[in-house]
Design a protein around this motif. Structure first.
Motif, short mmCIF file in Angstrom:
data_model
loop_
_atom_site.label_atom_id
_atom_site.label_comp_id
_atom_site.label_asym_id
_atom_site.label_seq_id
_atom_site.Cartn_x
_atom_site.Cartn_y
_atom_site.Cartn_z
N ASP A 37 0.82 -1.21 0.00
CA ASP A 37 0.00 0.00 0.00
C ASP A 37 0.86 1.27 0.00
O ASP A 37 0.51 2.26 -0.64
CB ASP A 37 -0.94 0.00 1.20
N LYS A 38 1.97 1.25 0.73
CA LYS A 38 2.86 2.41 0.74
C LYS A 38 3.36 2.72 -0.66
O LYS A 38 3.39 3.89 -1.09
CB LYS A 38 4.05 2.16 1.67
N ALA A 39 3.77 1.67 -1.37
CA ALA A 39 4.27 1.87 -2.74
C ALA A 39 3.15 2.30 -3.67
O ALA A 39 3.34 3.16 -4.53
CB ALA A 39 4.92 0.58 -3.24
N ALA A 40 1.96 1.72 -3.48
CA ALA A 40 0.83 2.07 -4.33
C ALA A 40 0.46 3.53 -4.18
O ALA A 40 0.15 4.21 -5.17
CB ALA A 40 -0.37 1.18 -4.00
N ARG A 41 0.50 4.04 -2.96
CA ARG A 41 0.17 5.45 -2.73
C ARG A 41 1.11 6.39 -3.46
O ARG A 41 0.73 7.47 -3.89
CB ARG A 41 0.18 5.76 -1.23
N ARG A 42 2.36 5.95 -3.61
CA ARG A 42 3.35 6.81 -4.28
C ARG A 42 3.12 6.90 -5.79
O ARG A 42 3.36 7.93 -6.40
CB ARG A 42 4.77 6.28 -4.02
N ILE A 43 2.65 5.79 -6.39
CA ILE A 43 2.56 5.79 -7.86
C ILE A 43 1.14 5.93 -8.39
O ILE A 43 0.92 6.50 -9.45
CB ILE A 43 3.20 4.50 -8.44
N ASP A 44 0.16 5.42 -7.64
CA ASP A 44 -1.23 5.49 -8.09
C ASP A 44 -2.14 5.12 -6.92
O ASP A 44 -2.36 3.94 -6.65
CB ASP A 44 -1.45 4.52 -9.26
N PRO A 45 -2.67 6.10 -6.20
CA PRO A 45 -3.49 5.82 -5.01
C PRO A 45 -4.67 4.89 -5.28
O PRO A 45 -5.16 4.24 -4.35
CB PRO A 45 -3.97 7.22 -4.59
N SER A 46 -5.12 4.79 -6.53
CA SER A 46 -6.24 3.90 -6.82
C SER A 46 -5.87 2.43 -6.66
O SER A 46 -6.75 1.57 -6.59
CB SER A 46 -6.75 4.14 -8.25
N LEU A 77 5.12 -3.57 -7.41
CA LEU A 77 6.30 -4.32 -6.98
C LEU A 77 7.58 -3.60 -7.39
O LEU A 77 8.56 -3.56 -6.63
CB LEU A 77 6.27 -5.73 -7.57
N GLU A 78 7.57 -3.02 -8.58
CA GLU A 78 8.76 -2.28 -9.02
C GLU A 78 8.96 -1.02 -8.18
O GLU A 78 10.10 -0.60 -7.96
CB GLU A 78 8.62 -1.93 -10.50
N ALA A 79 7.87 -0.44 -7.68
CA ALA A 79 8.00 0.71 -6.78
C ALA A 79 8.49 0.27 -5.40
O ALA A 79 9.19 1.03 -4.72
CB ALA A 79 6.65 1.42 -6.66
N MET A 80 8.13 -0.93 -4.98
CA MET A 80 8.60 -1.45 -3.70
C MET A 80 10.10 -1.71 -3.72
O MET A 80 10.79 -1.56 -2.71
CB MET A 80 7.86 -2.74 -3.34
N PHE A 81 10.60 -2.12 -4.88
CA PHE A 81 12.02 -2.46 -5.03
C PHE A 81 12.62 -1.68 -6.20
O PHE A 81 12.79 -2.22 -7.30
CB PHE A 81 12.19 -3.97 -5.22
N PRO A 82 12.89 -0.40 -5.99
CA PRO A 82 13.41 0.44 -7.08
C PRO A 82 14.67 -0.16 -7.70
O PRO A 82 15.53 -0.70 -7.00
CB PRO A 82 13.73 1.77 -6.37
N GLY A 83 14.74 -0.06 -9.00
CA GLY A 83 15.90 -0.58 -9.72
C GLY A 83 15.72 -2.01 -10.18
O GLY A 83 16.56 -2.53 -10.94
#
Length: 292
Positions: A37-46, A77-83
């Protein structure tokens, strides 16, 4: 031949996503969902709250998935683990990535047999309480779900002012009692050879304690305290904290609850673990219960 080699590789090597979750200590289902959810909020709250089911996550981590998850999952998942790309996350680990540690380690018998996700076993409730005082279990909890008979661990062993602090701070508490006026509690009293309604009286007292606390709270905090009863043969006392730690006691024939062995189970997303079993038992009882 090529397909067989790939299957063997997946069986021998964990996928990178599993390794990274262990390295970050995000391997429990509830923790994974929170970080998702933390990563989702950063890229797309929906996308918040659209994490995979427990079964889906197990399929991801076991390497059984053919291809990649839906694109929205891949983005998160890509936002959770940048790079790291989704393709890399679902590929077997490379040599430079350390193998994951099992945390917490499972209880192991002398012969080496692992006890799934059971992390501690005690011969009685008092032995458990000495190692896991209520303050250690509840003080920082965001969600507590308890089902059993009188729920003394919540109502008698943990101070009212601490329950108030939790509820006012946003903690959700669900308490499911054996109906003090039902047939099942009378059967249990007969089994434990009580002749003076001891269990019924104690259970009614504990329900009144929580109801009194609830009426003293502001409306928002009061909504977070849910009280219900059920009238079925009692088999377990179950306390689940933050959907991660589960404390279970079976009810033995002719033995008081305090004399029953106690098991501590820590969710590790393992499909063969016991945590999902008791999580389902609590959910099933709660769905059949009657609000008080």
């Amino acid at each position: 031949m090529g397909g067989q080699t790939q299957t063997q590789t997946m069986a021998d090597q964990p996928i990178l996503l599993r390794v990274l979750l262990h390295q970050h200590h995000w391997q429990t289902y509830s923790t994974f969902c929170r970080e998702y959810d933390k990563a989702a909020r950063r890229i797309d709250p929906s996308l918040e709250g659209k994490w995979p089911s427990r079964t889906q996550l197990h399929r991801w981590l076991s390497g059984d998935l053919k291809g990649l998850p839906y694109s929205d999952h891949c983005r998160v998942l890509e936002a959770m683990f940048p790079g790291k790309t989704a393709a890399q996350l679902f590929a077997p680990v490379t040599a430079e990535v350390p193998s994951p540690r099992q945390a917490p380690p499972p209880v192991t018998l002398n012969g080496g047999t692992q006890l799934a996700d059971v992390t501690a076993v005690f011969s009685s409730r008092s032995a458990f309480a000495a190692a896991y005082p209520p303050s250690a279990l509840f003080d920082n909890a965001k969600e507590i779900s308890a089902a059993g008979l009188s729920l003394n661990l919540v109502c008698q062993s943990y101070p009212d002012h601490q329950l108030r602090r939790l509820l006012e701070g946003g903690t959700r508490i669900r308490c499911l009692f054996l109906d003090p006026h039902g047939a099942a509690i009378k059967a249990r009293e007969a089994e434990e050879r009580y002749t003076d309604s001891t269990l019924s009286t104690l259970t009614a007292l504990n329900i009144n304690v929580l109801n009194r606390l609830k009426t003293s709270l502001d409306p928002q905090s009061a909504e977070r305290l849910e009280i219900a009863v059920y009238d079925e043969t009692i088999r377990f006392n179950i306390v689940i904290v933050d959907r991660t730690t589960c404390v279970v006691q079976p009810y033995l024939p002719q033995a008081r609850g305090v004399d029953s062995p106690t098991f501590v189970i820590t969710d590790n997303t393992a499909a063969e673990g016991l945590f999902p079993v008791f999580d389902r038992i609590f959910t099933s009882l709660w769905e059949r219960s009657r609000p008080v």
